[in-house]
Design an enzyme around this catalytic site. Structure first.
Site, PDB file in Angstrom:
ATOM      1  N   LYS A  78      31.714  -0.748 -23.450  1.00 39.10           N
ATOM      2  CA  LYS A  78      31.087  -2.081 -23.397  1.00 39.10           C
ATOM      3  C   LYS A  78      30.568  -2.345 -21.987  1.00 39.10           C
ATOM      4  O   LYS A  78      31.219  -1.966 -21.006  1.00 39.10           O
ATOM      5  CB  LYS A  78      32.121  -3.142 -23.803  1.00 39.10           C
ATOM      6  CG  LYS A  78      31.555  -4.554 -23.946  1.00 39.10           C
ATOM      7  CD  LYS A  78      32.625  -5.572 -24.346  1.00 39.10           C
ATOM      8  CE  LYS A  78      32.034  -6.951 -24.580  1.00 39.10           C
ATOM      9  NZ  LYS A  78      33.060  -7.975 -24.912  1.00 39.10           N
ATOM     10  N   SER A 158      31.558 -10.934 -28.920  1.00 39.03           N
ATOM     11  CA  SER A 158      30.549 -10.440 -28.005  1.00 39.03           C
ATOM     12  C   SER A 158      30.417  -8.915 -27.979  1.00 39.03           C
ATOM     13  O   SER A 158      29.375  -8.391 -27.602  1.00 39.03           O
ATOM     14  CB  SER A 158      30.849 -10.928 -26.591  1.00 39.03           C
ATOM     15  OG  SER A 158      32.040 -10.338 -26.099  1.00 39.03           O
ATOM     16  N   SER A 182      36.298 -11.504 -29.374  1.00 43.57           N
ATOM     17  CA  SER A 182      35.176 -10.579 -29.221  1.00 43.57           C
ATOM     18  C   SER A 182      35.437  -9.139 -29.631  1.00 43.57           C
ATOM     19  O   SER A 182      34.489  -8.357 -29.694  1.00 43.57           O
ATOM     20  CB  SER A 182      34.700 -10.576 -27.780  1.00 43.57           C
ATOM     21  OG  SER A 182      33.874 -11.681 -27.584  1.00 43.57           O
TER      22      SER A 182
HETATM   23  N1  GLN Z   1      32.914 -16.227 -29.084  1.00 45.73           N
HETATM   24  C1  GLN Z   1      33.843 -16.571 -28.077  1.00 45.73           C
HETATM   25  C2  GLN Z   1      33.098 -17.128 -26.879  1.00 45.73           C
HETATM   26  O1  GLN Z   1      31.935 -17.194 -26.918  1.00 45.73           O
HETATM   27  C3  GLN Z   1      34.696 -15.405 -27.698  1.00 45.73           C
HETATM   28  C4  GLN Z   1      34.001 -14.423 -26.864  1.00 45.73           C
HETATM   29  C5  GLN Z   1      34.909 -13.355 -26.331  1.00 45.73           C
HETATM   30  O2  GLN Z   1      35.999 -13.105 -26.857  1.00 45.73           O
HETATM   31  N2  GLN Z   1      34.500 -12.740 -25.240  1.00 45.73           N
HETATM   32  O3  GLN Z   1      33.683 -17.517 -25.916  1.00 45.73           O
END
Ligand code: GLN
Length: 494
Positions: A78, A158, A182
Site C-alpha cells: 500500500k 482506503s 480500511s
Molecule cells: N473510511 C474511514 C475513513 O475515511 C477509515 C479509513 C481507514 O481505515 N484508513 O476514515
C-alpha cells in the site's frame, strides 16, 4: 496446470520449496498479469526490475537452503508504507515526487523474510475514504462486477488497490493499513481476507500517519492461511515505535485449522442497524450457523455504546489527522508552491496539495481541537471512546472469545455512487468497523457469501487483545464452510 499467479501464497510457497517453479517464473507471471490489468488502476508504481532482482536472489537462497518464511513470494505494498528508493505518496499531490530514503519497519520485515516487491498499491488520499475515489491517481476499479452489468464498482477503501490487486491475482498478498476499517471493508468488497491486528502488534514506523492512536498495518490475502503467514512476518516489536508491544509473535499458521469447539461467539444486538439490507442480515445468520456447525457456541451480547462509535471516530480521527498533516508545509517533503513569503508558500502548497476530503478532515480536526470547543467535542469523544472500549471488556470478561458481525452494511457500490453525495454517506460505510479501532482490538474480515447480484460479502470476527490466533481459527472455520472467493470473470484482461 494453474497459472502461477492463481496459486494461493501457501501453494506458491510449497511449489517454490519443491522446486516446481522458480521465484523468477512466479514473479514474471505476476508482472504479466499486472501489465494486463492496468485498467484496474490498482498500482501507483510498478517495480518490475526490482522484483526480478529480488526474485533471483530468492531463488539463490532457496537453492542454498537459506529460504526465509516468505522466500520468493511476490507482494504489493500500500502506498502508505515508505519504501526506500520507491516513490511513496499516500496518493496525495502534496507528496508527489517524494522518494523515501528509508523503509518502513513492516515492509523491511517482509523483505527480510524473502518476499519480492511488485510495486505500490493505490489508496484513498492519506487513507481517508472507503472507495479509493479520493486518491490523486483516480479511483481503483474493482475486478468484481454485478451479474450481467458492467457498471464499474469500487474495491472499497482506503486500501482498495491492495484488495483489488490480491483479488485480481496481481500479487500473492499485500499490505494494508486500517484506521477505521480500511483493511476489512475492501477485503469484504473483493472476496479477500483482511486482518487488522491488535493496536501495537505491528510497528507504525515508516507508515504515513493518518490517526496515530487508531492506525494499524495488516495483510490482504486470498485465504485465511495466507493471511496468517503474512501477519507473522509483519508483526513484532520495534524500538522505533513506542506503541509497538514487546510480545512474542506466534506462528499464526499453527492456529489455522485448530478446532473452534466450545468457543463462545457473541452476536451484538446493536449491530442490527437501521436500514441494513436483508441479504446482510441473512449473511450474518449464515455465519453464526457456520460457526455453530463447527462446534462454537453462539450467544447474544450487548455493546450499548455502539451507536456513538461513528460520531466519536469522526472526531478523534480528523483531530489526529489535522495534527499529523501539519508537517506537509512545502518545506521538507514533496510538492512546494512558491509564495510571496513563507506563510503564503505554506498556504499555496497546502491548498494545491490536499484534495477536498483531506481538507474537510483538517477543518473538522482543527475545529474540534480549538480552544472553546476542545472540551465539548474532543474531550467528550475521548470519554465515549473509553466507554466503547469498556463495552468490549465487559463482554470478554463474561467469557466471550470473539464477536461476529457483518463487515460492511452493503456490497460494493458503483464508482461515483456515494462520492457525489453527502460525505456522510461514505462515512456510514464504517459503521461496523470503527468500534474495533477505537477499542484497539484485532478483527478479521472473511468472505462468507454473495449478494443477490453476485458480489462478495464479508463477515467480521472481533477478538480479544492479542488473540489473533482465535480469529485465524474461526476465520478458517468460515472459509471451510463458505469456500474461497476467486473472481471468475477476468473481463479486465480480455
Ligand atoms: N473510511 C474511514 C475513513 O475515511 C477509515 C479509513 C481507514 O481505515 N484508513 O476514515
Amino acid at each position: 496446470m494453474t497459472a502461477l499467479n492463481h496459486l494461493t501464497l501457501t501453494q506458491a510457497r510449497e511449489g517454490l520449496a519443491q522446486g516446481e517453479f522458480t521465484s523468477v517464473e512466479l514473479t514474471e507471471s505476476y508482472l504479466k498479469a499486472m501489465e494486463q490489468a492496468r485498467v484496474l488502476n490498482a498500482f501507483t508504481v510498478e517495480t518490475p526490475d526490482q522484483a526480478l532482482a529480488m526474485a533471483a536472489r530468492a531463488d539463490a537462497r532457496i537453492a542454498s537452503g537459506d529460504a526465509g518464511p516468505l522466500e520468493g513470494l511476490p507482494l504489493g505494498v500500500k502506498d502508505m508504507f515508505a519504501t526506500e528508493g520507491v516513490a511513496t505518496t499516500a496518493c496525495s499531490n502534496i507528496l508527489k515526487g517524494f522518494v523515501p530514503p528509508y523503509e518502513s519497519t513492516v515492509t523491511s520485515q517482509l523483505w527480510r523474510d524473502g518476499a519480492v516487491m511488485l510495486g505500490k498499491l493505490a489508496n484513498d488520499e492519506f487513507a481517508m475514504g472507503s472507495s479509493t475515489e479520493t486518491s490523486a491517481f483516480g479511483p481503483v476499479v474493482s475486478p468484481w462486477r454485478r451479474e450481467g452489468d458492467t457498471t464499474p464498482l469500487v474495491p472499497g477503501g482506503s486500501s482498495g488497490g491492495s484488495a483489488a490487486a490480491v483479488s485480481a491475482f496481481l500479487c500473492a498478498g499485500a499490505t494494508g493499513t486500517d484506521t477505521g476499517g480500511s483493511i476489512r471493508q475492501p477485503a469484504a468488497f473483493t472476496g479477500t481476507v483482511g486482518i487488522k491486528p491488535t493496536y501495537g502488534r505491528c510497528s507504525r514506523w515508516g507508515i504515513i500517519a493518518y490517526a496515530s492512536s487508531l492506525d494499524q498495518a495488516g495483510p490482504f490475502a486470498r485465504s485465511v492461511n495466507d493471511a496468517a503467514i503474512l501477519l507473522r512476518s509483519m508483526a513484532g516489536h520495534d524500538a522505533k515505535d513506542s506503541t509497538s508491544v514487546n510480545m512474542r509473535v506466534p506462528n499464526y499458521e499453527d492456529a489455522v485449522g485448530v478446532s473452534v469447539k466450545g468457543k463462545r461467539i457473541g452476536i451484538p444486538r446493536e449491530y442490527r442497524v437501521e436500514g441494513m439490507s436483508q441479504e446482510i442480515c441473512e449473511l450474518w445468520e449464515q455465519g453464526a450457523d457456520m460457526l455453530r456447525d463447527a462446534g462454537a457456541e453462539i450467544v447474544d451480547i450487548t455493546l450499548p455504546h455502539t451507536k456513538y462509535a461513528l460520531p466519536t471516530y469522526y472526531i478523534v480521527a480528523p483531530a489526529e489527522a489535522s495534527s499529523n498533516l501539519a508537517r506537509y508545509d512545502g518545506v521538507r517533503y514533496g510538492n512546494r508552491v512558491p509564495g510571496k513569503d513563507i506563510i503564503d508558500m505554506y498556504e499555496r502548497t497546502r491548498a494545491a496539495g490536499f484534495g477536498p476530503e483531506v481538507r474537510r478532515r483538517i477543518m473538522i480536526g482543527t475545529y474540534v481541537l480549538s480552544a472553546g470547543y476542545y472540551d465539548a467535542y474532543y474531550l467528550k469523544a475521548q470519554r465515549v471512546r473509553t466507554l466503547i472500549k469498556r463495552d468490549f471488556d465487559d463482554v470478554f470478561a463474561q467469557g466471550v472469545d470473539a464477536i461476529l458481525t457483518p463487515a460492511t452494511p452493503s456490497p460494493a457500490f458503483g464508482i461515483g455512487e456515494k462520492s457525489n453525495a453527502d460525505p456522510v454517506e461514505m462515512y456510514l460505510q464504517d459503521v461496523f468497523t470503527v468500534t474495533v479501532n477505537l477499542a484497539g482490538l484485532p478483527a478479521i474480515s472473511v468472505p462468507a457469501g454473495f449478494s443477490a447480484d453476485g458480489l462478495p460479502l464479508g463477515l467480521q470476527l472481533i477478538g480479544r487483545p492479542f488473540e489473533e490466533e482465535t480469529l485465524f481459527a474461526l476465520g478458517q472455520a468460515v472459509e471451510d464452510a463458505a469456500g474461497r472467493f476467486p473472481v471468475e470473470d477476468h473481463w479486465w484482461s480480455r
